[in-house]
Design a protein around this motif. Sequence first.
Motif, short mmCIF file in Angstrom:
data_model
loop_
_atom_site.label_atom_id
_atom_site.label_comp_id
_atom_site.label_asym_id
_atom_site.label_seq_id
_atom_site.Cartn_x
_atom_site.Cartn_y
_atom_site.Cartn_z
N UNK A 257 61.05 -34.60 34.18
CA UNK A 257 61.75 -33.47 34.80
C UNK A 257 60.87 -32.23 34.86
N UNK A 258 59.96 -32.06 33.89
CA UNK A 258 59.03 -30.94 33.95
C UNK A 258 58.13 -31.06 35.18
N UNK A 262 58.17 -28.51 38.51
CA UNK A 262 56.98 -27.78 38.97
C UNK A 262 56.62 -28.12 40.41
N UNK A 263 56.92 -29.36 40.85
CA UNK A 263 56.53 -29.78 42.20
C UNK A 263 57.60 -29.48 43.24
N UNK A 264 58.85 -29.80 42.92
CA UNK A 264 59.91 -29.73 43.92
C UNK A 264 60.83 -28.52 43.76
N UNK A 265 60.92 -27.94 42.58
CA UNK A 265 61.84 -26.82 42.35
C UNK A 265 61.12 -25.50 42.14
N UNK A 266 59.80 -25.49 42.36
CA UNK A 266 59.00 -24.28 42.20
C UNK A 266 59.19 -23.64 40.81
N UNK A 267 59.33 -24.52 39.80
CA UNK A 267 59.45 -24.02 38.43
C UNK A 267 60.86 -23.71 37.99
N UNK A 271 61.48 -23.50 31.95
CA UNK A 271 61.45 -23.00 30.58
C UNK A 271 62.42 -23.77 29.69
N UNK A 272 63.63 -24.00 30.20
CA UNK A 272 64.62 -24.73 29.42
C UNK A 272 64.16 -26.16 29.16
N UNK A 273 63.62 -26.81 30.18
CA UNK A 273 63.14 -28.18 30.02
C UNK A 273 61.96 -28.24 29.05
N UNK A 274 61.09 -27.24 29.11
CA UNK A 274 59.93 -27.21 28.22
C UNK A 274 60.36 -27.10 26.76
N UNK A 275 61.37 -26.26 26.50
CA UNK A 275 61.86 -26.11 25.13
C UNK A 275 62.54 -27.40 24.66
N UNK A 276 63.36 -28.01 25.54
CA UNK A 276 64.03 -29.25 25.18
C UNK A 276 63.02 -30.36 24.93
N UNK A 277 62.00 -30.43 25.76
CA UNK A 277 60.95 -31.44 25.58
C UNK A 277 60.20 -31.21 24.27
N UNK A 278 59.87 -29.96 23.98
CA UNK A 278 59.14 -29.65 22.75
C UNK A 278 59.97 -30.02 21.52
N UNK A 279 61.24 -29.69 21.53
CA UNK A 279 62.10 -29.99 20.38
C UNK A 279 62.19 -31.50 20.16
N UNK A 280 62.34 -32.25 21.24
CA UNK A 280 62.46 -33.70 21.10
C UNK A 280 61.16 -34.32 20.59
#
Length: 379
Positions: A257-258, A262-267, A271-280
């Motif tokens: 999803x990150x 970055x490719x289709x939603x222009x970012x 931030x939310x996905x990055x935090x969720x990914x980092x926590x997991x």
Amino acid sequence: MTEPPQTAEPTPPPGGPAPVSGATDPAAADPPPQSPAAVRRRASLVGAVVSALLIVAIVLGSRLLRDFDSALLPYAVATVFLAFGVAYRYTVWISAPGARRLFRKGWGSFFSVANFRSAPTALPRMIATYLGFQKFLGARSHARWAAHQLIFWGCLLAAAITFPLTWGWFTFTSSTGSGPGYEMRIWGFKILGFDSLNIVGWLMFHGLDIAAVLVIPGAAYFLWRRMKDRGAITGQRFAYDLVPLLALIVISVTGLLLTFSSIFLHGGGYQFLAVLHMVSVVFTLIYIPFGKFFHIVQRPAAVGMQLFKYTSRRTDEGGEVFACRRCGQPIDTAPYVENLRGTMRDLDLGFEEWAEYCPRCKRVLRGTAYLDHVKKGFK
């Protein structure tokens, strides 16, 4: 587990059978068992030393933190905790008599020069078949083998990319600041240059996405199996069996999803996905030493044990195959049987002589003992 009742079959003499010719009593050479508190203290010391060495390696490998990305600090801290946990758990594991014998025999065979001389291709072949492609799983189920392979190679690829990047050992730099030409450096030394717009560049920047695509179907299959298979449901535990699969799926999905963001939603939502990914990811790294994933660390010692069995069949002194005391069918080499008997002595199980019977005869003897001493009491 207690010694089964005696049957009409020939029984071993009092005190157990005589040791195999040429074998010594391994239990006599083992150190006396330590108290749990002493084992924990030693394991904590080993874990602290390993963690300190990893921190030093991060500092030196990132050229005194010049190449260290502060945004990846949580991942780096998690790897330090991972190093401590693995060293702690491994030390506790090999403190048990059975695991200590497996550790000594396994790694002794793994690094044996004599074994390498007698069978130079044995170790690479067993690493490939037993550790890499895990052919023993294919005998149980081809679907389980395929799913395990997807998870194994996906996680291996992700670890090979994530750990060096997290520690600042790998860097990707561009002379123009925005590409498309990039250089990959390891410890500050240029390894190769590539164009981010060609296939090599795409693979470089999407390696973690490829790993996620491998892991998701493998983890999903095992999760589906644990929801549907009656045998798996009976013995499964949520924290031990389901949490690792869910963690792998969450890590893989959020990582994809990150890229999608970055490719289709222009970012959007990045931030939310990055935090969720980092926590997991951080949770999974800390969980590894104390959950089901710890078998990853244990497996190399098992490879060494397979090598010990293989080389003992090839040597002149260990070439004798030990026969079952009841039916005469071959069980395994004499050194391997004696090693199993020694493990039973270390654990004070009290029935080491049963190592001298083949699996079929063990079942027959147990069934006969049940009929003679239990079933006859029912009318």
